[in-house]
Design an enzyme around this catalytic site. Structure first.
Site, PDB file in Angstrom:
ATOM      1  CE  LYS A  21      60.603 -36.834  37.190  1.00  0.00           C
ATOM      2  NZ  LYS A  21      59.873 -35.641  36.749  1.00  0.00           N
ATOM      3  CE  LYS A  55      60.198 -38.786  33.686  1.00  0.00           C
ATOM      4  NZ  LYS A  55      59.786 -37.436  33.958  1.00  0.00           N
TER       5      LYS A  55
HETATM    6  C1  PBG Z   1      59.230 -32.390  34.965  1.00  0.00           C
HETATM    7  C2  PBG Z   1      59.473 -33.565  34.100  1.00  0.00           C
HETATM    8  C3  PBG Z   1      60.683 -34.068  33.624  1.00  0.00           C
HETATM    9  C4  PBG Z   1      60.362 -35.106  32.748  1.00  0.00           C
HETATM   10  C5  PBG Z   1      58.983 -35.222  32.750  1.00  0.00           C
HETATM   11  N1  PBG Z   1      58.449 -34.281  33.601  1.00  0.00           N
HETATM   12  C6  PBG Z   1      62.065 -33.615  33.829  1.00  0.00           C
HETATM   13  C7  PBG Z   1      62.689 -33.722  35.147  1.00  0.00           C
HETATM   14  O1  PBG Z   1      62.122 -34.269  36.091  1.00  0.00           O
HETATM   15  O2  PBG Z   1      63.787 -33.195  35.249  1.00  0.00           O
HETATM   16  C8  PBG Z   1      61.357 -35.905  31.970  1.00  0.00           C
HETATM   17  C9  PBG Z   1      60.824 -36.612  30.778  1.00  0.00           C
HETATM   18  C10 PBG Z   1      61.842 -37.086  29.814  1.00  0.00           C
HETATM   19  O3  PBG Z   1      63.069 -37.082  30.052  1.00  0.00           O
HETATM   20  O4  PBG Z   1      61.410 -37.500  28.738  1.00  0.00           O
HETATM   21  N2  PBG Z   1      59.455 -32.573  36.302  1.00  0.00           N
END
Ligand code: PBG
Length: 325
Positions: free
Chosen positions: A195, A248
């Protein structure tokens, strides 16, 4: 053999021939629909940064799950927006918090729906970071027991799968241990493994009210530039006991999805994130693109790159369009 013996167009001549030669197919069962849920009754609060989506109360979320199920969408992924935030994110692991309530409501209404619970503290902390703050920094090890508690609370409420998105080191092992100790050894963990610290999360943070109040997430989310590190993160999460892993965002990271597909046998999820969705919706609203064709092409591309399933805000529309194809 080359032209004129080889003619690529022969298998493209009719819809039937094209369907025979089609290598990649997407089905609604592969789509996971993210839902933002709130601790209210009979409410739908629009999320302007994510057109066609809304923050849903439990009854509305169950309604949405029923519509998704009717179209063949296999899973929903829940993000809770609590009515109260604090420094420890306590609402995130409250047995009667928003996510457990919504899990129960969806399971009552659509028992076959696979309900995923996102595990992270950022929607629940008043500072907006994904873990506890100690001396101005996110404290990795102090956060782990809280993530494990959250996963237990969601499993107890009936979640079918937990998906940690916090990017703390060691969280998969901590959550596995917590689930096993609580009698939930049958609940799988899908880890957000690779991520990136991405600008594509902007619309999500607005919808979930989870933007960090100071600093950013680069101290725990990955550098977008790192392809080898992404594979190392995936390998470590699998060693810690992840049942499936995630890359992601998706579109700027198709090479990582492909690398992961070739290196690992575990199921791979791709998250077609909020910024990717918002760009498509904005261009479509301006009449600059054909939304339906663009969305199906994007989802096909992600599966072609090697993803087994896709988390996408397009899930409901895409499932409709796939039914009509
Ligand atoms: C929480 C989380 C996030 C997303 C999914 N879980 C935001 C982040 O990490 O700031 C983002 C998902 C999206 O942008 O669709 N940690």
């Amino acid at each position: 053999m080359t032209f004129p013996v080889h003619r690529g167009r022969r298998l493209r001549r009719t819809p039937g021939l094209r369907a025979l030669a089609q290598e990649t197919r997407i089905t609604p069962e592969q789509l996971v629909a993210p839902l933002f849920v709130i601790d209210r009754e009979r409410q739908k609060q629009p999320t302007p940064s994510l057109p066609r989506h809304a923050r849903l109360s439990a009854d509305q979320a169950a309604e949405e799950a029923a519509s998704l199920h009717a179209l063949g969408v296999g899973s929903v992924l829940l993000f809770g927006i609590p009515s109260h935030k604090d420094a420890e994110g306590t609402a995130g692991y409250d047995e009667n918090g928003v996510v457990p309530k919504v899990i129960r409501a969806i399971k009552r209404r659509v028992p076959e729906m696979v309900v995923w619970a996102d595990v992270c503290l950022c929607e629940y902390t008043d500072h907006g970071h994904c873990g506890l703050i100690r001396n101005g920094e996110v404290d990795n090890d102090a956060t782990l027991p809280l993530l494990a508690r959250a996963a237990q609370a969601y499993a107890r409420a009936g979640a079918d799968l937990v998906a940690p998105s916090d990017m703390m080191d060691g969280r998969v092992a901590a959550i596995r241990e917590g689930l096993d100790g609580g009698g939930y050894s049958h609940i799988p963990i899908l880890a957000y493994s690779a991520k990136s610290a991405s600008a594509f999360y902007g619309p999500f943070r607005e919808a979930a009210d989870s933007a960090p109040k100071f600093g950013d997430r680069r101290g725990y989310q990955m550098d977008a530039a790192n392809r080898r590190e992404a594979l190392r993160e995936i390998a470590l999460d699998l060693e810690e006991g992840a049942d499936a892993v995630m890359v992601k965002p998706a579109l700027a990271y198709l090479d990582v999805i492909r690398d992961a597909r070739e290196r690992f046998d575990a199921p791979i999820a791709a998250y077609n994130v909020s910024g990717e969705y918002a760009m498509v919706k904005a261009a479509a609203a301006n009449g600059w693109i054909d939304e339906r064709r663009i969305v199906l092409e994007i989802l096909t591309g992600i599966v072609r790159a090697g993803a087994d399933f896709i988390l996408t805000y397009h899930a409901l529309d895409a499932a409709k369009w796939l039914k009509e194809e």
